[in-house]
Scaffold this motif. Sequence first.
Motif, PDB file in Angstrom:
ATOM      1  N   ASP A  62       0.838  -1.205   0.000  1.00 16.21           N
ATOM      2  CA  ASP A  62       0.000   0.000   0.000  1.00 16.21           C
ATOM      3  C   ASP A  62       0.870   1.250   0.000  1.00 16.21           C
ATOM      4  OD1 ASP A  62      -2.232  -1.651   0.145  1.00 16.21           O
ATOM      5  OD2 ASP A  62      -2.430  -1.425   2.314  1.00 16.21           O
ATOM      6  N   LYS A  63       1.891   1.240   0.832  1.00 15.40           N
ATOM      7  CA  LYS A  63       2.813   2.370   0.907  1.00 15.40           C
ATOM      8  C   LYS A  63       3.483   2.587  -0.444  1.00 15.40           C
ATOM      9  CE  LYS A  63       6.889   4.003   3.410  1.00 15.40           C
ATOM     10  NZ  LYS A  63       7.678   3.814   4.628  1.00 15.40           N
ATOM     11  N   PHE A  75       4.213  10.893   0.003  1.00 19.70           N
ATOM     12  CA  PHE A  75       5.651  10.686  -0.112  1.00 19.70           C
ATOM     13  C   PHE A  75       6.156  10.011   1.147  1.00 19.70           C
ATOM     14  CE2 PHE A  75       5.153  14.745   1.983  1.00 19.70           C
ATOM     15  CZ  PHE A  75       6.236  14.881   2.847  1.00 19.70           C
ATOM     16  N   THR A  76       7.423   9.703   1.138  1.00 12.27           N
ATOM     17  CA  THR A  76       8.091   9.171   2.311  1.00 12.27           C
ATOM     18  C   THR A  76       9.482   9.789   2.360  1.00 12.27           C
ATOM     19  OG1 THR A  76       8.571   7.157   3.567  1.00 12.27           O
ATOM     20  CG2 THR A  76       9.006   7.088   1.182  1.00 12.27           C
ATOM     21  N   THR A  77      10.191   9.534   3.411  1.00 11.93           N
ATOM     22  CA  THR A  77      11.571  10.027   3.544  1.00 11.93           C
ATOM     23  C   THR A  77      12.423   8.876   4.076  1.00 11.93           C
ATOM     24  OG1 THR A  77      11.384  10.725   5.860  1.00 11.93           O
ATOM     25  CG2 THR A  77      10.673  12.328   4.182  1.00 11.93           C
ATOM     26  N   PRO A  78      13.721   9.007   3.986  1.00  9.90           N
ATOM     27  CA  PRO A  78      14.581   7.943   4.537  1.00  9.90           C
ATOM     28  C   PRO A  78      14.293   7.654   6.016  1.00  9.90           C
ATOM     29  CG  PRO A  78      15.876   9.360   3.129  1.00  9.90           C
ATOM     30  CD  PRO A  78      14.508  10.013   3.264  1.00  9.90           C
ATOM     31  N   HIS A  79      13.892   8.664   6.764  1.00 12.85           N
ATOM     32  CA  HIS A  79      13.563   8.472   8.186  1.00 12.85           C
ATOM     33  C   HIS A  79      12.448   7.428   8.361  1.00 12.85           C
ATOM     34  CE1 HIS A  79      12.994   9.536  12.424  1.00 12.85           C
ATOM     35  NE2 HIS A  79      11.700   9.605  12.180  1.00 12.85           N
ATOM     36  N   PHE A  80      11.545   7.343   7.390  1.00 12.83           N
ATOM     37  CA  PHE A  80      10.410   6.431   7.466  1.00 12.83           C
ATOM     38  C   PHE A  80      10.628   5.138   6.680  1.00 12.83           C
ATOM     39  CE2 PHE A  80       8.497  10.281   9.017  1.00 12.83           C
ATOM     40  CZ  PHE A  80       7.621   9.822   9.981  1.00 12.83           C
ATOM     41  N   ARG A  81      11.869   4.892   6.259  1.00 16.36           N
ATOM     42  CA  ARG A  81      12.167   3.631   5.577  1.00 16.36           C
ATOM     43  C   ARG A  81      11.864   2.472   6.524  1.00 16.36           C
ATOM     44  NH1 ARG A  81      17.308   4.389   3.625  1.00 16.36           N
ATOM     45  NH2 ARG A  81      16.341   5.324   1.805  1.00 16.36           N
ATOM     46  N   LEU A  87       3.441   9.903   4.081  1.00 17.45           N
ATOM     47  CA  LEU A  87       3.375  11.297   4.490  1.00 17.45           C
ATOM     48  C   LEU A  87       2.606  12.098   3.444  1.00 17.45           C
ATOM     49  CD1 LEU A  87       7.153  11.735   5.440  1.00 17.45           C
ATOM     50  CD2 LEU A  87       5.284  10.948   6.893  1.00 17.45           C
ATOM     51  N   LEU A  88       1.982  13.158   3.905  1.00 21.97           N
ATOM     52  CA  LEU A  88       1.236  14.061   3.039  1.00 21.97           C
ATOM     53  C   LEU A  88       1.319  15.451   3.642  1.00 21.97           C
ATOM     54  CD1 LEU A  88      -0.914  14.511   0.701  1.00 21.97           C
ATOM     55  CD2 LEU A  88      -2.651  14.108   2.464  1.00 21.97           C
ATOM     56  N   ARG A  89       1.591  16.442   2.813  1.00 20.31           N
ATOM     57  CA  ARG A  89       1.562  17.818   3.307  1.00 20.31           C
ATOM     58  C   ARG A  89       0.108  18.298   3.358  1.00 20.31           C
ATOM     59  NH1 ARG A  89       5.068  22.024   0.657  1.00 20.31           N
ATOM     60  NH2 ARG A  89       4.473  23.020   2.602  1.00 20.31           N
ATOM     61  N   GLU A  90      -0.226  19.020   4.418  1.00 17.93           N
ATOM     62  CA  GLU A  90      -1.565  19.616   4.508  1.00 17.93           C
ATOM     63  C   GLU A  90      -1.852  20.468   3.284  1.00 17.93           C
ATOM     64  OE1 GLU A  90      -3.293  21.123   8.388  1.00 17.93           O
ATOM     65  OE2 GLU A  90      -1.161  20.914   8.927  1.00 17.93           O
ATOM     66  N   ALA A  91      -0.841  21.145   2.776  1.00 18.72           N
ATOM     67  CA  ALA A  91      -1.005  21.996   1.606  1.00 18.72           C
ATOM     68  C   ALA A  91      -1.451  21.197   0.379  1.00 18.72           C
ATOM     69  CB  ALA A  91       0.311  22.722   1.301  1.00 18.72           C
TER      70      ALA A  91
END
Length: 131
Positions: A62-63, A75-81, A87-91
């Motif tokens: 799913d991710k 999106f994701t970042t290396p921190h969330f590997r 992740l999603l920006r409110e904007a």
Amino acid sequence: MHDLAMAMPHVQRVEGTRGRPVYQVGGRSFVFFRNPRPDAADPVTGERYPDVIVFWVRFEADKEALVADERSPFFTTPHFRGHPSVLLREADVGRLGYDELAEVVQDAWLARASPRRASAWLAAHGLPTPD
């Protein structure tokens, strides 16, 4: 987004750090608003994103599907590997349709709810329960 999270059963909204909301089911967060961190920043300016929302996911597939789609704001970042979340920006919430956002919130809740609660919710909505 807030209304969708609160519409799920057994949800409690608690105040996280810096007063940011955290939505929990059974004491387990399923959606939370993250503080600005260096791993989620504007690639041009380096300014930390102040509006990142974390959604739990049930399955790595799913991710991968959410972050691999170039049209998707997730999106994701290396921190969330290796972490079962996207992740999603409110904007960028407005880039999603209501139904798509509702599905992501519901899936996040299902990822963190107890098996009994998840099965009951799925059954009440005529959806198959996972094996």
